[in-house]
Enzyme design. Sequence first.
Site, PDB file in Angstrom:
ATOM      1  N   GLY A   1       0.819  -1.205   0.000  1.00  0.00           N
ATOM      2  CA  GLY A   1       0.000   0.000   0.000  1.00  0.00           C
ATOM      3  C   GLY A   1       0.853   1.256   0.000  1.00  0.00           C
ATOM      4  O   GLY A   1       1.883   1.309   0.672  1.00  0.00           O
ATOM      5  N   ARG A  40      19.303  10.787  -4.050  1.00  0.00           N
ATOM      6  CA  ARG A  40      20.271  11.845  -3.759  1.00  0.00           C
ATOM      7  C   ARG A  40      21.419  11.317  -2.896  1.00  0.00           C
ATOM      8  O   ARG A  40      22.572  11.771  -3.031  1.00  0.00           O
ATOM      9  CB  ARG A  40      19.580  13.033  -3.096  1.00  0.00           C
ATOM     10  N   ARG A  78       0.948  -5.357  -5.963  1.00  0.00           N
ATOM     11  CA  ARG A  78       1.129  -6.616  -5.235  1.00  0.00           C
ATOM     12  C   ARG A  78       1.422  -7.702  -6.272  1.00  0.00           C
ATOM     13  O   ARG A  78       0.803  -7.749  -7.326  1.00  0.00           O
ATOM     14  CB  ARG A  78      -0.100  -6.949  -4.408  1.00  0.00           C
ATOM     15  N   ASP A 123       5.057  -4.888   6.212  1.00  0.00           N
ATOM     16  CA  ASP A 123       5.474  -6.246   6.604  1.00  0.00           C
ATOM     17  C   ASP A 123       5.458  -7.225   5.437  1.00  0.00           C
ATOM     18  O   ASP A 123       6.323  -8.096   5.339  1.00  0.00           O
ATOM     19  CB  ASP A 123       4.625  -6.772   7.767  1.00  0.00           C
ATOM     20  N   THR A 139       4.292   2.770   5.689  1.00  0.00           N
ATOM     21  CA  THR A 139       2.922   2.295   5.881  1.00  0.00           C
ATOM     22  C   THR A 139       2.206   3.244   6.829  1.00  0.00           C
ATOM     23  O   THR A 139       2.787   3.662   7.841  1.00  0.00           O
ATOM     24  CB  THR A 139       2.871   0.866   6.437  1.00  0.00           C
ATOM     25  N   ASP A 195      -0.117   2.560   8.825  1.00  0.00           N
ATOM     26  CA  ASP A 195      -0.627   1.883  10.023  1.00  0.00           C
ATOM     27  C   ASP A 195       0.308   1.950  11.221  1.00  0.00           C
ATOM     28  O   ASP A 195      -0.099   1.649  12.347  1.00  0.00           O
ATOM     29  CB  ASP A 195      -0.931   0.415   9.711  1.00  0.00           C
ATOM     30  N   ASP A 204       2.567  -0.097  12.087  1.00  0.00           N
ATOM     31  CA  ASP A 204       2.472  -1.423  12.699  1.00  0.00           C
ATOM     32  C   ASP A 204       3.744  -2.249  12.518  1.00  0.00           C
ATOM     33  O   ASP A 204       3.702  -3.483  12.487  1.00  0.00           O
ATOM     34  CB  ASP A 204       1.283  -2.190  12.125  1.00  0.00           C
ATOM     35  N   MET A 237      -8.637   3.341   9.049  1.00  0.00           N
ATOM     36  CA  MET A 237      -7.845   2.171   8.700  1.00  0.00           C
ATOM     37  C   MET A 237      -7.117   1.625   9.935  1.00  0.00           C
ATOM     38  O   MET A 237      -6.811   2.352  10.866  1.00  0.00           O
ATOM     39  CB  MET A 237      -6.853   2.506   7.593  1.00  0.00           C
ATOM     40  N   GLY A 238      -6.838   0.332   9.877  1.00  0.00           N
ATOM     41  CA  GLY A 238      -6.186  -0.340  10.990  1.00  0.00           C
ATOM     42  C   GLY A 238      -6.734  -1.741  11.134  1.00  0.00           C
ATOM     43  O   GLY A 238      -7.512  -2.034  12.043  1.00  0.00           O
ATOM     44  N   ARG A 239      -6.345  -2.612  10.193  1.00  0.00           N
ATOM     45  CA  ARG A 239      -6.848  -3.990  10.207  1.00  0.00           C
ATOM     46  C   ARG A 239      -6.309  -4.767  11.408  1.00  0.00           C
ATOM     47  O   ARG A 239      -7.023  -5.540  12.036  1.00  0.00           O
ATOM     48  CB  ARG A 239      -6.465  -4.696   8.903  1.00  0.00           C
ATOM     49  N   GLN A 286      -7.294   8.422   3.639  1.00  0.00           N
ATOM     50  CA  GLN A 286      -6.225   8.387   4.645  1.00  0.00           C
ATOM     51  C   GLN A 286      -4.852   8.108   4.040  1.00  0.00           C
ATOM     52  O   GLN A 286      -3.831   8.429   4.639  1.00  0.00           O
ATOM     53  CB  GLN A 286      -6.537   7.313   5.695  1.00  0.00           C
TER      54      GLN A 286
END
Length: 328
Positions: free
Chosen positions: A15, A29, A76, A107, A130, A132, A134, A174-176, A260
């Site tokens: 993502g 650079r 992906r 991840d 990311t 998230d 996470d 968002m935040g699975r 987001q």
Amino acid sequence: MTKEIKRIGVMTSGGDSPGMNAAIRAVVRGCAYYEIDCIGIYRGYQGLIENDLEQLTARSVKNIINRGGTFLKSARSKEFITKEGRQKAYDNLKNAGIDSLIVIGGDGTFTGAILFNEEHNFPVVGIPGTIDNDINGTDYTIGYDTALNTVVDAIDKIRDTASSHDRLFLVEVMGRDAGDIAMNSGVGAGAEEILIPEEDEGVERMMRSLENSQKSGKTSSIIVVAEGEKSGKNIFELAEFIGEKMPGYDIRVSVLGHIQRGGKPSCFDRVLASRLGVGAVEALMRGESNVMIGITDKKVTSVDFEVAIKGQRPIDNELRRVLNITTV
């Protein structure tokens, strides 16, 4: 130990997140500063398999530090999951004279890098990109701060309507698997309750909070809900559940979705991305591999990929305590 690096490949995967362009710019650079060739790989691992490569110079990355998304694009790749696909990727790297790789992502991106390194002993360094936040081994990931500001701005606007019409709004963010966006934006926007994946008691606590609000005469509220919260209901089912239990509320749902991910990166994310991009180039020059470059206590650090993607970070109990106090 310093390793002679002649040509570095850089790509974004998974993502997108605001600040990825700033990270690419810093890598390019940094390579120019150290007189290393830099090759951009379009569309992540899939582009690597399809040999979608282009040499980048300092001029190639002008005026992109303020742009959201990633100009190298992202995709992906099911093919990269296979050993044959990873072999194609390796062959393309070798044929292009690329001797090391920088991957920007989360991840899933780092898991692919681990496999690739194990099979081909190819130097790979990661940068956490990311929204998230996470990833273990870094205090912040690129894009997280921008996403928080986007969410808080949206909730502020929703609160205007909630107050004007005496409504309860459920706002999905968002935040699975991680509740960092929900927890921090909820506290920052003054939400009455927050539901996150790390907790199982969120619905019961939310209902108690709403009951207390009703008793005190409060007529409008904001509940922030992470998409992966553990009630087993989607946000529309959750709204229906509240309506059945508390028919006095006029309930509305707002799903913020992919807004987001977009937008210009914040100054924090631009600076973070710049530091991590240069840090990734210098890590490869030191001979490091199979590591992620992160930020801990304001210092650029490196941590093994295995540590970065291992398990789930604990919730911030201090933030939960602050929420409980500020919603009384």
